[in-house]
Design a protein around this motif. Structure first.
Motif, PDB file in Angstrom:
ATOM      1  N   CYS A   1     -19.847  52.963  69.174  1.00  0.00           N
ATOM      2  CA  CYS A   1     -21.051  52.137  69.307  1.00  0.00           C
ATOM      3  C   CYS A   1     -22.085  52.620  68.294  1.00  0.00           C
ATOM      4  O   CYS A   1     -22.312  53.828  68.154  1.00  0.00           O
ATOM      5  CB  CYS A   1     -21.588  52.278  70.740  1.00  0.00           C
TER       6      CYS A   1
ATOM      7  N   CYS B   1     -21.878  48.894  72.209  1.00  0.00           N
ATOM      8  CA  CYS B   1     -21.180  48.903  73.506  1.00  0.00           C
ATOM      9  C   CYS B   1     -21.925  48.050  74.538  1.00  0.00           C
ATOM     10  O   CYS B   1     -23.101  47.717  74.353  1.00  0.00           O
ATOM     11  CB  CYS B   1     -21.007  50.332  74.016  1.00  0.00           C
TER      12      CYS B   1
ATOM     13  N   CYS C   1     -25.147  54.354  70.519  1.00  0.00           N
ATOM     14  CA  CYS C   1     -25.008  55.583  71.313  1.00  0.00           C
ATOM     15  C   CYS C   1     -23.754  56.383  70.988  1.00  0.00           C
ATOM     16  O   CYS C   1     -23.598  57.499  71.472  1.00  0.00           O
ATOM     17  CB  CYS C   1     -25.017  55.241  72.803  1.00  0.00           C
TER      18      CYS C   1
ATOM     19  N   CYS D   1     -25.305  49.517  75.878  1.00  0.00           N
ATOM     20  CA  CYS D   1     -26.446  49.385  74.959  1.00  0.00           C
ATOM     21  C   CYS D   1     -26.881  47.924  74.852  1.00  0.00           C
ATOM     22  O   CYS D   1     -28.069  47.631  74.734  1.00  0.00           O
ATOM     23  CB  CYS D   1     -26.095  49.941  73.586  1.00  0.00           C
TER      24      CYS D   1
HETATM   25 ZN    ZN Z   1     -23.671  52.192  73.190  1.00  0.00          ZN
END
Ligand code: ZN
Ligand code: SF4
Length: 315
Positions: A280, A292, A283, A295
């Motif tokens: 991602c 992701c 993160c 997020c």
């Molecule tokens: Zn993420």
């Protein structure tokens, strides 16, 4: 009614195979099926097998921890730990947490807690009050999945066990089919391959009906919290639950047939040819997309409720 296998009083009638079962034979049937799933899902030949159980304190995850402990605690190479994700749901999660920690203590299993508040700077309750239009589960699911993976990684786990019963499992199969989400269908737990950054999820109870899980917990004195999440009625999954339960009225084997179909589909040549996971961009968690779903949920929330934006700490 007498047990179909002995003279004792039956406590359960399995409509799908016509058997009346006493407590002992009911336990034997459940444990045999779960042992079969464990053999299929966990490579027990490895010198060390670390399993983290994500326990909410509800019936399914409590029975999962109890049975994994019962079946595997005699093996020297298996190390069991447990953890609970505290989403921050008032009037619901505290009782679950208490029950989870009671069971872990009873079994002598190490137990930790990881909270939305610490990881994201907000509770699910505050998210829901900031965005009343959204289904709470659409935030709760991805955020919880992210913390489950993080915690399992922290506990150095080879596998993370989830308390999914056959009802949940067949609903997920149908939901993914109805959404046309082949990737997610193929990626459903149990995961057969090790993917970078993603602890393999296992589902030891996936062939046990929800009502059998409840009966097993009660018949064996397993502590569990029977309260329902206050947001449950808004879950999309309920439609699928109703549809599958209707189908099961006509054919009591429906859920088992769906599981069989799923296993067969996934074992076909090419059945595991799903997109490679990458990281991602926000993160670093493993994901099929650039960002992701945890997020994305937070990003979506920050558009809806600017007050919360700065509070979201993603790591
Ligand atoms: Zn993420
Ligand atoms: Fe989260 Fe929805 Fe489950 Fe409640 S019902 S714990 S909001 S996923």
């Amino acid at each position: 009614m007498k047990c179909s296998k002995c003279q004792a009083e039956a406590i359960y009638f399995a409509k799908y195979n016509g058997l009346y079962l006493c407590r002992q034979h009911f336990n034997e049937m459940i444990e045999k099926r779960v042992k079969g799933e464990i053999r299929k899902q966990i490579d027990l030949k490895k010198p060390t097998v670390r399993i983290s159980v994500a326990i909410s304190g509800g019936k399914d995850s409590s029975v999962t921890l109890y049975l994994l402990h019962k079946i595997l605690s005699g093996r020297r190479n298996v190390k069991l730990t447990a953890f609970t994700v505290d989403e921050g749901i008032n009037g619901y999660r505290p009782a679950g947490l208490e029950s989870a920690s009671k069971l872990a203590k009873m079994l002598g299993v190490e137990h930790h807690v990881i909270a939305f508040q610490e990881s994201f700077g907000m509770t699910l309750d505050s998210i829901v009050s900031a965005d009343q239009s959204k289904i709470p589960c659409s935030y709760c699911g991805p955020l919880r999945r992210k913390l489950i993976n993080e915690m399992a990684e922290k506990q150095n786990a080879d596998y993370v066990a989830l308390g999914l019963n056959l009802d949940d499992y067949s609903q997920s199969i149908l939901m993914n089919v109805a959404k046309g989400d082949y990737e997610r269908f193929m990626r459903m737990s149990p995961q057969t391959e090790i993917k970078d950054g993603l602890v393999r999820r296992i589902a030891p109870l996936r062939s046990i009906l929800e009502k059998e899980v409840v009966l097993y917990a009660v018949a064996n004195g397993i502590p569990f919290d029977s309260s329902w999440c206050p947001y449950y009625s808004r879950a999309q999954r309920n439609i699928f639950r109703d549809v599958i339960n209707r189908l099961s009225e006509y054919n009591p084997s429906t859920k088992f047939s769906m599981l069989k179909f799923f296993d067969k589909a996934r074992s076909q040549k090419g059945g595991n040819d799903v997109k490679e996971l990458h990281r991602c961009k926000v993160c670093g968690a493993p994901t099929e997309n650039d960002i992701c779903s945890a997020c994305l949920a937070i990003e979506n929330l920050s558009h809806e409720a600017p007050i919360i934006k700065n509070k979201a700490r993603i790591h």
